[in-house]
Scaffold this active site. Structure first.
Site, PDB file in Angstrom:
ATOM      1  N   ASP A 176       0.945  -1.028   0.036  1.00  0.00           N
ATOM      2  CA  ASP A 176       0.007   0.018   0.086  1.00  0.00           C
ATOM      3  C   ASP A 176       1.016   1.093  -0.081  1.00  0.00           C
ATOM      4  O   ASP A 176       1.976   1.178   0.142  1.00  0.00           O
ATOM      5  CB  ASP A 176      -0.745  -0.112   1.132  1.00  0.00           C
ATOM      6  CG  ASP A 176      -1.753   1.069   1.561  1.00  0.00           C
ATOM      7  OD1 ASP A 176      -2.299   1.750   0.537  1.00  0.00           O
ATOM      8  OD2 ASP A 176      -2.087   1.559   2.626  1.00  0.00           O
ATOM      9  N   ASP A 233      -0.271   4.974   1.086  1.00  0.00           N
ATOM     10  CA  ASP A 233      -0.743   6.177   2.275  1.00  0.00           C
ATOM     11  C   ASP A 233      -0.710   5.286   3.602  1.00  0.00           C
ATOM     12  O   ASP A 233      -1.182   4.428   4.114  1.00  0.00           O
ATOM     13  CB  ASP A 233      -2.190   6.519   1.902  1.00  0.00           C
ATOM     14  CG  ASP A 233      -2.433   7.207   0.734  1.00  0.00           C
ATOM     15  OD1 ASP A 233      -1.364   8.066   0.085  1.00  0.00           O
ATOM     16  OD2 ASP A 233      -3.345   7.445   0.120  1.00  0.00           O
TER      17      ASP A 233
HETATM   18 MG    MG Z   1      -2.857   3.181   3.453  1.00  0.00          MG
END
Ligand code: MG
Length: 150
Positions: free
Chosen positions: A7, A9
């Site tokens: 991922d 963020d």
């Molecule tokens: Mg995230």
């Protein structure tokens, strides 16, 4: 080859920190992350770039991030961010999907365990930012123990 999705963020880039800062600076905006340049300016998480670069030589690594639909620039800026902190080659492994369960693989490293299909992901969720995986050192140690035993 073991496939790992990573991922962006709050796993690779410091989203929450910048979000809070932007919220203060732009108190009139409902979506402080919607400003052009917001995503590209995100700072990397400590050790994330180095560990992922090491993973790239051992595993089949992809970046898997949900786009910020409130900020159409995020689609472009996430791509630019990957080249800025990794290299051009790695941009070919950037996947933007609102549903992470659609992707087939062994591991997903994500700071959320639901909301974007994380709970339906077929592989193992490495829940980043929890006591088990508080940072990238813990994640690297986990994979070393699993795969690089001797
Ligand atoms: Mg995230």
């Amino acid at each position: 080859m073991t496939r790992i999705y990573v991922d962006m963020d709050d796993v690779l880039c410091q989203f929450s920190k910048a979000y809070q800062r932007s919220k203060v600076a732009n108190s009139d905006l409902e979506y402080p992350q919607s400003i052009e340049g917001f995503f590209l300016a995100l700072e990397p998480m400590p050790n994330g770039i180095d560990v992922v670069n090491r993973f790239r030589s051992e595993f089949d690594v992809y970046i898997l991030t949900a786009p910020s639909t409130r900020n159409p620039h995020s689609y472009t800026e996430k791509r630019l961010w990957i080249e800025k902190y990794f290299d051009y080659d790695f941009t070919k492994r950037l996947i933007l999907s609102p549903n992470k369960a659609l992707l087939k693989g062994d591991y997903l490293i994500d700071d959320y365990d639901k909301g974007k299909g994380q709970d339906k992901f077929e592989g193992i969720l490495i829940h980043f930012g929890t006591p088990e995986f508080p940072d990238w050192q813990a994640v690297e140690q986990y994979f070393q123990a699993q795969y690089l035993k001797g």
